[in-house]
Design a protein around this motif. Structure first.
Motif, PDB file in Angstrom:
ATOM      1  N   ALA A 672       0.814  -1.224   0.000  1.00 44.82           N
ATOM      2  CA  ALA A 672       0.000   0.000   0.000  1.00 44.82           C
ATOM      3  C   ALA A 672       0.841   1.264   0.000  1.00 44.82           C
ATOM      4  O   ALA A 672       0.321   2.350   0.256  1.00 44.82           O
ATOM      5  CB  ALA A 672      -0.929   0.001   1.208  1.00 44.82           C
ATOM      6  N   ALA A 673       2.140   1.178  -0.275  1.00 40.23           N
ATOM      7  CA  ALA A 673       2.982   2.374  -0.284  1.00 40.23           C
ATOM      8  C   ALA A 673       2.357   3.435  -1.180  1.00 40.23           C
ATOM      9  O   ALA A 673       1.939   3.164  -2.297  1.00 40.23           O
ATOM     10  CB  ALA A 673       4.382   2.034  -0.785  1.00 40.23           C
ATOM     11  N   GLY A 674       2.253   4.672  -0.660  1.00 46.37           N
ATOM     12  CA  GLY A 674       1.638   5.755  -1.401  1.00 46.37           C
ATOM     13  C   GLY A 674       0.154   5.893  -1.179  1.00 46.37           C
ATOM     14  O   GLY A 674      -0.473   6.808  -1.716  1.00 46.37           O
ATOM     15  N   GLU A 708       7.768   3.137   0.605  1.00 50.55           N
ATOM     16  CA  GLU A 708       8.871   3.106  -0.348  1.00 50.55           C
ATOM     17  C   GLU A 708       9.415   4.518  -0.500  1.00 50.55           C
ATOM     18  O   GLU A 708       8.775   5.499  -0.092  1.00 50.55           O
ATOM     19  CB  GLU A 708       8.396   2.569  -1.712  1.00 50.55           C
ATOM     20  N   THR A 709      10.583   4.643  -1.090  1.00 49.72           N
ATOM     21  CA  THR A 709      11.163   5.964  -1.297  1.00 49.72           C
ATOM     22  C   THR A 709      10.170   6.862  -2.017  1.00 49.72           C
ATOM     23  O   THR A 709       9.625   6.499  -3.058  1.00 49.72           O
ATOM     24  CB  THR A 709      12.462   5.855  -2.118  1.00 49.72           C
ATOM     25  N   ASP A 710       9.919   8.037  -1.421  1.00 50.40           N
ATOM     26  CA  ASP A 710       8.981   9.024  -1.971  1.00 50.40           C
ATOM     27  C   ASP A 710       7.548   8.525  -2.007  1.00 50.40           C
ATOM     28  O   ASP A 710       6.699   9.136  -2.660  1.00 50.40           O
ATOM     29  CB  ASP A 710       9.398   9.468  -3.382  1.00 50.40           C
ATOM     30  N   GLN A 711       7.242   7.442  -1.307  1.00 52.36           N
ATOM     31  CA  GLN A 711       5.868   6.932  -1.281  1.00 52.36           C
ATOM     32  C   GLN A 711       5.446   6.602   0.154  1.00 52.36           C
ATOM     33  O   GLN A 711       5.199   5.452   0.500  1.00 52.36           O
ATOM     34  CB  GLN A 711       5.732   5.696  -2.153  1.00 52.36           C
ATOM     35  N   PRO A 712       5.351   7.607   1.009  1.00 50.44           N
ATOM     36  CA  PRO A 712       4.843   7.341   2.360  1.00 50.44           C
ATOM     37  C   PRO A 712       3.344   7.086   2.330  1.00 50.44           C
ATOM     38  O   PRO A 712       2.648   7.376   1.350  1.00 50.44           O
ATOM     39  CB  PRO A 712       5.151   8.660   3.093  1.00 50.44           C
ATOM     40  N   ARG A 739      -0.631   3.998  15.068  1.00 48.98           N
ATOM     41  CA  ARG A 739       0.609   3.266  15.356  1.00 48.98           C
ATOM     42  C   ARG A 739       1.244   2.906  14.035  1.00 48.98           C
ATOM     43  O   ARG A 739       0.593   2.352  13.147  1.00 48.98           O
ATOM     44  CB  ARG A 739       0.323   2.010  16.164  1.00 48.98           C
ATOM     45  N   SER A 740       2.508   3.235  13.887  1.00 45.34           N
ATOM     46  CA  SER A 740       3.171   2.997  12.602  1.00 45.34           C
ATOM     47  C   SER A 740       4.526   2.326  12.794  1.00 45.34           C
ATOM     48  O   SER A 740       5.363   2.795  13.574  1.00 45.34           O
ATOM     49  CB  SER A 740       3.360   4.315  11.848  1.00 45.34           C
ATOM     50  N   TYR A 741       4.694   1.241  12.034  1.00 50.01           N
ATOM     51  CA  TYR A 741       5.997   0.599  11.881  1.00 50.01           C
ATOM     52  C   TYR A 741       6.597   0.971  10.524  1.00 50.01           C
ATOM     53  O   TYR A 741       7.637   0.458  10.160  1.00 50.01           O
ATOM     54  CB  TYR A 741       5.846  -0.922  11.965  1.00 50.01           C
ATOM     55  N   GLY A 742       5.925   1.855   9.793  1.00 45.51           N
ATOM     56  CA  GLY A 742       6.327   2.163   8.432  1.00 45.51           C
ATOM     57  C   GLY A 742       6.635   3.628   8.233  1.00 45.51           C
ATOM     58  O   GLY A 742       6.967   4.365   9.162  1.00 45.51           O
ATOM     59  N   PHE A 743       6.478   4.072   6.987  1.00 51.76           N
ATOM     60  CA  PHE A 743       6.854   5.406   6.528  1.00 51.76           C
ATOM     61  C   PHE A 743       5.555   6.182   6.305  1.00 51.76           C
ATOM     62  O   PHE A 743       4.785   5.863   5.408  1.00 51.76           O
ATOM     63  CB  PHE A 743       7.658   5.260   5.239  1.00 51.76           C
ATOM     64  N   ILE A 744       5.296   7.197   7.145  1.00 55.25           N
ATOM     65  CA  ILE A 744       4.049   7.954   7.031  1.00 55.25           C
ATOM     66  C   ILE A 744       4.332   9.448   6.976  1.00 55.25           C
ATOM     67  O   ILE A 744       5.363   9.923   7.465  1.00 55.25           O
ATOM     68  CB  ILE A 744       3.068   7.666   8.195  1.00 55.25           C
TER      69      ILE A 744
END
Length: 866
Positions: A672-674, A708-712, A739-744
């Motif tokens: 689901a990046a982006g 992903e890079t440039d895709q929070p 709660r986030s373990y990712g890039f937001i």
């Protein structure tokens, strides 16, 4: 056009006479207010039924009071930070002395009356739920009270707004909420700056009289905002409307207003323009406006006091700051021209803000290149230079004409500086190359202008294409724009099926999105008529091409346009994302808002949008969607249980009023990046484990190891209300709201009601995954905490903790989180890596500090409310 005629005032007088003949009050109301534009005057008793000197006493009095009773606010009392006050019955709040003696506010003209003072965090809420109680003359009233040093925030339990007084959809039987003899001193207000934020916000019927609104900051928005989307705002009747009345008030800016955004009143919702039964039918009489240059406009013109969106406001005998009475007519014309030479000279010599009037009996054939690089307004005037009524008598341009707004004027045409072309006709045009740079085959060619969300305005124009000589290129158009343009109340007819577009929006520049890709505001086409000369079957002709087809798939090339309440003739379908035969709108990027449009001559309208009705239906829609598609949740549906699973880069957005509640949550998975989640309210009363995978966690929004890079994952324009959670038992395993373990990227969102009594972080970021160390951004949000507990809790927690301290470990030291431009209200600690083990243990930012990590904390605002 706004109403400002004797007939309207007489009608208002008759309407008021009828109302005051009804048995609306337990006691005679005193002066019945039969003068046009004036509400009834209600004389209070000599003694209040209750006297309050503190917040607790006030709340108790409101709870105990019965309809018709008066609650006195002791002028010596303390009413700081009273918070949310709900008035849902026909009672009056009014200033008194300690014994409850009431001085009639109507005597304020001869006697200076003492006033009780509200300050700090205050929300007076007349909720929509009281609509059946506050009708038939049963009126709520707030009288003779002062507001100072206010901190504005979200106000209201339903239909909330950022305001001090929030009035819901009440007003049936033409029964208004009464606000009189109030004093608002904005000198030390801490205001929010959203488009509809206001000191008083009303979705219902309100009468405001003899009140003072002073020291308004130009950096904020309206003093008064009337949202007339409900019939309650028109007295409960669309066929026999009675709108809100404002009389005898003072509206004053702290300094001369040069901003288009700040108004004494916004009257109507701009996005509702052109829709039936959304107008206000309001009346403004005998008010004084200070530090405004003009009284009333149907556009958000700079330094205009009243933004009259629907143009139906009755106004009379209002005074501007120079002591003159505004006649309710358009501004002066600076240049009156009768031919091409005079027109060219006027444009060349005009100063920013000048109005150029083209006489209706003048000759404007073969004008050629007309370059508008300054903020001027072109419109029609009669032979004496008087501005003519829109769409009645118009000056006509013909032959070879190119009206050109060049890209190199972008710095001059922003903020309060705007090009406006109004009430002109175009006939027998020869279309050719238009402009000197960014040229285009067009009649009006608009370059890359639009910074500060400042559009070129095209309004009340008439194009008769039956005598046009047109070119046939794919991007040729009557109006071509690379910038931000608003087109309203205009007629484009007689378009040949052999040529291409009426309007072409080339959105390759950020100017077309208001100069801001992060917070876009696209062009708006509202209330127009677009018609082909005959049925379109060739597929070559469009009402509008919205976006450049060759740009599809590229970032920041989409239009974010709005196409609402237009009439489209001789097309078979309204919109398509491909160049379909006989489709009016070629919506290249599929992001155009199109509603309430009338297609062809059958009188039909676009069907109401459909929304998934529950969480199960939301998940089905996500599984049927491809990356980039938008799924919209509706306000009328129940999303209170279950897990919404996002496993692809879709956009999950909310229609106005849509909310996630109960124990429902959103789980964002790998793939689901982006993805984007925006414009939703969260009012959960439970936080449970969210998801079915091994990375399910306790949260309302659980972002797994995604990005992903440039895709929070984009989380924006969200609101979280934690007041429904009052016990730790409602929070499984100390879960967080996000709660986030990712890039937001979390932006433009609001969190209220966090409690010091609960261990419940608003935003919890875990950096154990490389996805969580990709540069998460927390920017431009508002966080608030209440209560007197000592639990370890934070607005933003970055990393894992032990014993009240963030671990000094590699993961925590390399989180790379930026926390910037946020407002934190009432947190005991600001930026800390250790909240301790006793005492107050809440923090605004709880994480490894910038000096010892890759985190960045900058330009945050920490507010301690008195």
């Amino acid at each position: 056009m706004r109403v400002n005629k004797l007939s309207a005032l007489v009608a208002m007088a008759l309407s008021t006479t009828v109302l005051t003949g009804c048995d609306f009050y337990d006691e005679p109301p005193g002066n019945p207010g039969t003068d046009p534009g004036k509400p009834p005057v209600i004389t209070p008793p000599d003694q209040a039924d209750f006297v309050a000197s503190s917040e607790a006493e006030l709340i108790a009095a409101i709870n105990d009071a019965e309809a018709g009773q008066y609650i006195g606010l002791n002028t010596e009392g303390d009413f700081a930070n009273v918070g949310h006050i709900i008035i849902d019955k026909a009672i009056t709040l009014i200033s008194t002395n300690a014994d409850g003696d009431i001085d009639d506010p109507a005597d304020a003209g001869t006697t200076e009356l003492a006033q009780a003072v509200f300050s700090g965090a205050v929300c007076i809420d007349i909720p929509t739920a009281a609509a059946e109680t506050l009708r038939g003359g049963e009126q709520a009233r707030i009288s003779n009270i002062r507001f100072e040093n206010i901190t504005m925030d979200s106000c209201g339990s339903d239909d909330s707004s950022n305001s001090i007084i929030n009035i819901g959809k009440v007003g049936k039987d033409k029964t208004s909420v009464i606000l009189d003899h109030l004093t608002f001193d904005g000198n030390s207000f801490n205001e929010s700056t959203g488009d509809s934020d206001a000191w008083i916000y009303s979705r219902g019927l309100v009468d405001i009289s003899n009140s003072s609104f002073t020291n308004k900051s130009e950096s904020a928005q309206s003093m008064l905002y009337l949202n007339c989307g409900s019939s309650a705002s028109r007295g409960g009747s669309n066929s026999d409307p009675r709108g809100s009345i404002m009389t005898g008030n003072v509206f004053a800016m702290a300094a001369a207003n040069g901003s288009s955004s700040t108004k004494a009143a916004t009257i109507g919702v701009p996005s509702n323009f052109g829709q039936d039964n959304k107008n206000c039918a309001a009346t403004f009489t005998e008010n004084t406006f200070t530090n405004f240059a003009a009284l009333i406009s149907e556009n958000a013109d700079p330094s205009t006091a009243l933004y009259d969106v629907f143009g139906d406001t009755t106004e009379a005998d209002n005074t501007l700051e120079d002591g003159g009475t505004d006649p309710g007519q358009p501004g002066d014309v600076d240049h009156t021209v009768t031919n091409v030479t005079e027109l060219q000279d006027a444009v060349a010599n005009a100063a920013a803000g000048d109005v150029i009037g083209l006489t209706t009996d003048g000759t404007f054939a073969d004008v050629g290149l007309l370059t508008l690089s300054k903020a001027v307004k072109l419109l029609s005037v009669d032979a004496e230079g008087n501005i003519t009524d829109p769409m009645t008598t118009q000056a006509t341009l013909s032959g070879a004409v190119c009206v050109y707004v060049p890209s190199d004027s972008v710095e001059d045409l922003k903020g309060s500086n705007q090009v406006i072309i109004s009430n002109l006709a175009f006939s027998d045009i020869t279309i050719d190359e238009c402009g000197t740079a960014d040229t285009q085959n067009a009649i009006i060619n608009i370059g890359k202008v639009g910074k500060d969300k400042t559009p070129v305005e095209l309004e009340y124009l008439t194009f008769n294409g039956e005598g046009f000589q047109e070119t046939t290129g794919d991007s040729d158009a009557w109006v071509y724009s690379r910038g931000l343009v608003d087109i309203s109340d205009s007629v484009f007819e007689g378009k040949s099926a052999d040529a291409k577009n009426i309007v072409y929006l080339n959105c390759g520049s950020s100017a077309s999105r208001g100069g801001n890709n992060e917070d876009p505001r696209g062009s708006m086409l509202t209330g127009n008529t677009f018609g082909l000369a005959a049925d379109n079957t060739a597929g070559t002709t469009k009402v509008a091409t919205i976006g450049v087809p060759s740009n599809l798939g590229q970032d920041n090339k989409n239009c974010e346009a709005t196409f609402n309440a237009n009439t489209v003739k001789n097309f078979a379908e309204l919109t398509s994302e491909t160049d379909d035969i006989s489709t009016a709108l070629y919506d290249v990027f599929g992001d155009t808002e199109a509603k309430d449009n009338i297609l062809d001559d059958d009188g039909g309208t676009d069907p109401d949008p459909t929304y998934p009705e529950n969480v199960e239906a939301v998940n089905a829609a996500i599984q049927a969607a491809t990356a980039g598609e938008t799924i919209t949740l509706g306000a009328a549906y129940d999303y209170s249980a279950g897990v919404i699973t996002i496993d692809r880069a879709i956009k999950l957005v909310g229609a106005e009023g849509a909310k996630i509640s109960g124990s429902a949550c959103i789980d964002v998975l790998d793939g689901a990046a982006g993805a984007e989640i925006s414009n939703l309210s969260f009012t959960n009363d439970q936080i449970v484990k969210c998801g079915t995978t091994g990375d399910a966690r306790e949260a309302v929004i659980n972002v797994q190891k995604v990005g992903e890079t440039d895709q929070p994952i984009l989380l924006k324009d969200l609101s979280f209300d934690a007041t429904g959670i009052t016990s730790q038992d409602q929070i499984e395993n100390k879960g967080a709201w996000i709660r986030s373990y990712g890039f937001i990227n979390l932006t433009g969102s609001e969190f209220i009601g966090q409690s010091r009594n609960l261990q419940n972080d608003l935003v919890k970021l875990t950096c154990s995954s490389s996805k969580g160390r990709m540069g998460t951004l927390i920017d431009g949000n508002t966080f608030s905490i209440t209560g007197d507990g000592t639990k370890e809790t934070a607005a933003v927690k970055i990393g894992d903790s032990s014993g009240g301290a963030i671990k000094d470990a590699d993961n925590e030291n390399t989180c790379a989180v930026t926390v910037s431009n946020n407002t934190f209200n009432d947190y005991s600690q600001q930026e800390v890596n250790n909240v301790g083990t006793e005492g107050l243990r809440d923090a605004a930012i709880f994480g490894r500090l910038p000096a010892e990590s890759t985190n960045v904390f900058t330009d945050n605002n920490y507010v301690t409310n008195p």
